[in-house]
Design a protein around this motif. Structure first.
Motif, mmCIF file in Angstrom:
data_model
loop_
_atom_site.group_PDB
_atom_site.id
_atom_site.type_symbol
_atom_site.label_atom_id
_atom_site.label_comp_id
_atom_site.label_asym_id
_atom_site.label_seq_id
_atom_site.Cartn_x
_atom_site.Cartn_y
_atom_site.Cartn_z
ATOM 1 N N LEU A 35 0.809 -1.089 -0.069
ATOM 2 C CA LEU A 35 -0.084 -0.105 0.054
ATOM 3 C C LEU A 35 1.101 1.452 -0.194
ATOM 4 C CD1 LEU A 35 -3.001 1.310 0.315
ATOM 5 C CD2 LEU A 35 -2.246 1.202 2.967
ATOM 6 N N LEU A 36 1.845 1.120 0.858
ATOM 7 C CA LEU A 36 2.701 2.377 0.846
ATOM 8 C C LEU A 36 3.636 2.601 -0.413
ATOM 9 C CD1 LEU A 36 4.363 2.135 4.293
ATOM 10 C CD2 LEU A 36 2.468 3.543 3.686
ATOM 11 N N LYS A 37 3.890 1.473 -0.977
ATOM 12 C CA LYS A 37 4.692 1.558 -2.230
ATOM 13 C C LYS A 37 3.641 2.221 -3.291
ATOM 14 C CE LYS A 37 7.175 -1.471 -3.704
ATOM 15 N NZ LYS A 37 7.828 -3.273 -4.102
ATOM 16 N N ARG A 38 2.441 1.752 -3.306
ATOM 17 C CA ARG A 38 1.479 2.397 -4.503
ATOM 18 C C ARG A 38 1.106 3.990 -4.093
ATOM 19 N NH1 ARG A 38 -2.580 -0.804 -3.171
ATOM 20 N NH2 ARG A 38 -4.053 0.745 -2.735
ATOM 21 N N LEU A 39 0.881 4.290 -2.922
ATOM 22 C CA LEU A 39 0.667 5.632 -2.443
ATOM 23 C C LEU A 39 1.630 6.550 -2.461
ATOM 24 C CD1 LEU A 39 -2.415 4.872 0.047
ATOM 25 C CD2 LEU A 39 -2.380 5.408 -2.178
ATOM 26 N N LYS A 54 12.444 22.278 -3.777
ATOM 27 C CA LYS A 54 12.537 22.924 -5.062
ATOM 28 C C LYS A 54 13.397 21.780 -5.961
ATOM 29 C CE LYS A 54 12.267 27.481 -2.995
ATOM 30 N NZ LYS A 54 10.794 27.360 -2.965
ATOM 31 N N GLY A 55 13.970 21.065 -5.485
ATOM 32 C CA GLY A 55 14.659 20.151 -6.447
ATOM 33 C C GLY A 55 14.242 18.893 -6.509
ATOM 34 N N ASP A 56 14.885 17.994 -7.043
ATOM 35 C CA ASP A 56 14.609 16.594 -7.523
ATOM 36 C C ASP A 56 14.149 15.807 -5.917
ATOM 37 O OD1 ASP A 56 14.855 16.892 -10.041
ATOM 38 O OD2 ASP A 56 16.869 16.148 -10.086
ATOM 39 N N ILE A 57 12.962 14.837 -6.225
ATOM 40 C CA ILE A 57 13.064 14.142 -5.063
ATOM 41 C C ILE A 57 13.013 12.555 -5.828
ATOM 42 C CG2 ILE A 57 11.043 12.957 -3.719
ATOM 43 C CD1 ILE A 57 9.506 15.684 -3.755
ATOM 44 N N ILE A 58 13.971 11.655 -5.076
ATOM 45 C CA ILE A 58 14.242 10.400 -5.791
ATOM 46 C C ILE A 58 13.875 9.467 -4.551
ATOM 47 C CG2 ILE A 58 15.960 8.995 -6.319
ATOM 48 C CD1 ILE A 58 17.840 11.626 -6.819
ATOM 49 N N ARG A 59 13.118 8.407 -4.827
ATOM 50 C CA ARG A 59 12.487 7.262 -4.127
ATOM 51 C C ARG A 59 13.278 6.017 -4.317
ATOM 52 N NH1 ARG A 59 6.650 4.568 -4.309
ATOM 53 N NH2 ARG A 59 7.606 2.982 -5.501
ATOM 54 N N TYR A 60 13.929 5.551 -3.281
ATOM 55 C CA TYR A 60 14.720 4.271 -3.205
ATOM 56 C C TYR A 60 13.855 3.359 -2.355
ATOM 57 C CZ TYR A 60 18.641 7.060 -4.815
ATOM 58 O OH TYR A 60 19.389 7.981 -5.631
ATOM 59 N N GLU A 61 13.449 2.234 -3.116
ATOM 60 C CA GLU A 61 12.878 1.316 -2.322
ATOM 61 C C GLU A 61 13.732 0.072 -1.698
ATOM 62 O OE1 GLU A 61 10.165 -0.447 -5.385
ATOM 63 O OE2 GLU A 61 9.246 1.301 -5.736
ATOM 64 N N VAL A 62 13.435 -0.180 -0.729
ATOM 65 C CA VAL A 62 14.326 -1.134 0.397
ATOM 66 C C VAL A 62 13.380 -2.139 0.658
ATOM 67 C CG1 VAL A 62 15.808 -1.603 2.142
ATOM 68 C CG2 VAL A 62 15.680 0.760 1.179
ATOM 69 N N ASP A 63 12.937 -3.114 -0.169
ATOM 70 C CA ASP A 63 11.953 -4.201 0.044
ATOM 71 C C ASP A 63 12.314 -5.070 1.206
ATOM 72 O OD1 ASP A 63 10.630 -3.353 -2.150
ATOM 73 O OD2 ASP A 63 11.421 -4.743 -3.594
ATOM 74 N N SER A 64 13.467 -5.345 1.427
ATOM 75 C CA SER A 64 14.113 -6.235 2.407
ATOM 76 C C SER A 64 13.513 -5.580 3.896
ATOM 77 C CB SER A 64 15.430 -6.574 2.446
ATOM 78 O OG SER A 64 16.325 -5.353 2.532
ATOM 79 N N PHE A 97 6.385 14.600 7.064
ATOM 80 C CA PHE A 97 6.266 13.444 6.095
ATOM 81 C C PHE A 97 5.144 12.750 6.594
ATOM 82 C CE2 PHE A 97 8.371 11.617 2.423
ATOM 83 C CZ PHE A 97 7.483 10.574 2.176
ATOM 84 N N MET A 98 5.326 12.351 8.242
ATOM 85 C CA MET A 98 4.418 11.421 8.904
ATOM 86 C C MET A 98 2.975 12.130 9.066
ATOM 87 S SD MET A 98 5.939 8.674 9.459
ATOM 88 C CE MET A 98 6.868 8.801 8.051
ATOM 89 N N ARG A 99 2.801 13.499 8.830
ATOM 90 C CA ARG A 99 1.669 13.999 8.796
ATOM 91 C C ARG A 99 0.933 14.066 7.320
ATOM 92 N NH1 ARG A 99 4.635 17.648 11.927
ATOM 93 N NH2 ARG A 99 4.534 19.216 10.223
ATOM 94 N N MET A 100 1.381 13.240 6.594
ATOM 95 C CA MET A 100 0.676 13.194 5.280
ATOM 96 C C MET A 100 -0.610 12.317 5.323
ATOM 97 S SD MET A 100 2.062 11.224 1.800
ATOM 98 C CE MET A 100 3.419 12.285 1.543
ATOM 99 N N ARG A 101 -1.605 12.810 4.914
ATOM 100 C CA ARG A 101 -2.935 12.221 4.700
ATOM 101 C C ARG A 101 -2.902 11.142 3.648
ATOM 102 N NH1 ARG A 101 -6.974 13.774 8.236
ATOM 103 N NH2 ARG A 101 -6.666 15.873 9.268
ATOM 104 N N ILE A 102 -3.321 9.854 3.889
ATOM 105 C CA ILE A 102 -3.478 8.899 2.940
ATOM 106 C C ILE A 102 -4.931 8.437 3.039
ATOM 107 C CG2 ILE A 102 -1.002 8.399 2.735
ATOM 108 C CD1 ILE A 102 -1.430 5.911 4.267
ATOM 109 N N ASP A 103 -5.365 7.959 2.045
ATOM 110 C CA ASP A 103 -6.716 7.298 1.890
ATOM 111 C C ASP A 103 -6.499 5.784 1.505
ATOM 112 O OD1 ASP A 103 -8.883 6.300 0.984
ATOM 113 O OD2 ASP A 103 -9.557 7.850 0.014
ATOM 114 N N THR A 104 -6.687 4.932 2.440
ATOM 115 C CA THR A 104 -6.196 3.554 2.157
ATOM 116 C C THR A 104 -7.100 2.847 1.204
ATOM 117 O OG1 THR A 104 -7.394 2.780 3.879
ATOM 118 C CG2 THR A 104 -5.029 3.385 4.508
ATOM 119 N N ASP A 105 -8.107 3.319 0.589
ATOM 120 C CA ASP A 105 -8.876 2.792 -0.451
ATOM 121 C C ASP A 105 -8.248 3.281 -1.900
ATOM 122 O OD1 ASP A 105 -10.730 1.803 1.340
ATOM 123 O OD2 ASP A 105 -11.987 3.545 1.563
ATOM 124 N N GLU A 106 -7.528 3.953 -1.898
ATOM 125 C CA GLU A 106 -7.117 4.256 -3.303
ATOM 126 C C GLU A 106 -6.354 2.974 -3.752
ATOM 127 O OE1 GLU A 106 -4.740 7.837 -4.184
ATOM 128 O OE2 GLU A 106 -5.696 8.706 -2.265
#
Length: 106
Positions: A35-39, A54-64, A97-106
């Motif tokens: 769910l987090l990876k999707r949202l 103002k610059g780039d945002i890069i996401r690195y996944e750490v599946d383990s 970041f932790m105050r981001m609202r997410i909709d788990t139904d998305e």
């Protein structure tokens, strides 16, 4: 399910180096990681922080570890020694970041 705060299903660690902030987000329950990876897309993170980053945002996944690391460039008003923001260090970005609202139904 109604909207929840990211902190309800994830925890984070954050830091900074110069004008770059990084926030690692880890699923509290490994079953929520997909769910987090999707949202938590780069676009959604950019929208959450608005013009603070103002610059780039890069996401690195750490599946383990059931987590992701977001590196946000030009995010701290020039860095701790140059910014006029109060407490502009990466720890504040992690809390925001932790105050981001997410909709788990998305």
């Amino acid at each position: 399910m109604p909207q929840i705060y990211l902190k309800d299903i994830a925890h984070g660690r954050s830091g900074d180096k110069g004008d770059t902030s990084n926030v690692c987000v880890f699923a509290r329950d490994p079953r929520d990681y997909s769910l987090l990876k999707r949202l938590l897309t780069v676009d959604r993170v950019r929208a959450h922080f608005g013009d603070m980053v103002k610059g780039d945002i890069i996401r690195y996944e750490v599946d383990s570890l059931h987590g992701m690391n977001f590196v946000m460039h030009k995010a701290l008003g020039g860095g701790a020694t140059l910014s006029l923001r109060l407490d502009s260090l990466g720890k504040s970005m992690g809390s925001a970041f932790m105050r981001m609202r997410i909709d788990t139904d998305e």
